[in-house]
Design a protein around this motif. Sequence first.
Motif, short mmCIF file in Angstrom:
data_model
loop_
_atom_site.label_atom_id
_atom_site.label_comp_id
_atom_site.label_asym_id
_atom_site.label_seq_id
_atom_site.Cartn_x
_atom_site.Cartn_y
_atom_site.Cartn_z
N ARG A 170 0.83 -1.21 0.00
CA ARG A 170 0.00 0.00 0.00
C ARG A 170 0.87 1.26 0.00
O ARG A 170 0.56 2.23 -0.69
N ALA B 51 0.84 3.82 -3.10
CA ALA B 51 0.38 5.18 -2.80
C ALA B 51 1.45 6.21 -3.16
O ALA B 51 1.14 7.29 -3.69
N THR C 59 -4.98 -1.09 -8.02
CA THR C 59 -4.65 -1.35 -6.61
C THR C 59 -3.71 -2.55 -6.51
O THR C 59 -3.58 -3.33 -7.47
#
Length: 238
Positions: free
Chosen positions: A73, A77, A213
């Motif tokens: 993540r 990000a 994602t």
Amino acid sequence: MIVLAVDSSSKVATVALMKDDKLLGEITLNDKKEHSVILMTIIEDLLKFNNLTIDDIDGYVVSKGPGSFTGLRIGMATVKGLSFGSGKPYVSLSSLDALAFSVANFDGLICPIMDALRNSVYTSLYKSCNGSLEKLMDYSALDMDELVEIIKSKGEKVIFIGDGLDKYKDYLIENCPNCYFPPNHLNLVRASSLGEIGSKLLRDGQFDDPNSTPFYLKKPQAEREYEQRMQLRNECNC
């Protein structure tokens, strides 16, 4: 084309700069510092060492998994933020692809293994074909016994690569005939491998959707534990 590649899928944080097919530089830290603390610092340092700024970057490459939930993540990000802020494209690749690419010249099966805890690994199978890698098996989370049986059924020599060897090298030597291992430094996911693969995709116009994602082959441990508690509670209420 100047490309910035980032991987934070494991305890390793690694960043590389590529210019066309040339590696300009790479920083890899193999420790337990939190990626959220060090990743942007590594990126800034690598740019500074090469007398570049973020405005000089033409595209980004990042690992999308499998691996550490938190690490993935953070990496995604970070790259998505840089991509959005600069208006430059990015592409995400599997960390397993990057590991396999490091031994792409091996003339047999290539099997990356990343520790997935509980006697299991994240893995896939590849074979070198006309200068590129052919993926023979979907990305999977497998018990070691199951993986060894799959390898044995292929009847070919195999090279294992990845941080899973820290735990399972002795097991593989004992249970998997005709197996090989690379030098230890190759068992880390290298941002330079991601960068080399990803640069070709970026040049060909193969970009990620802004909403892409990470992909996970296992549910987070907290989610699994919650489901187990709910199952026990439902059983007790029956």
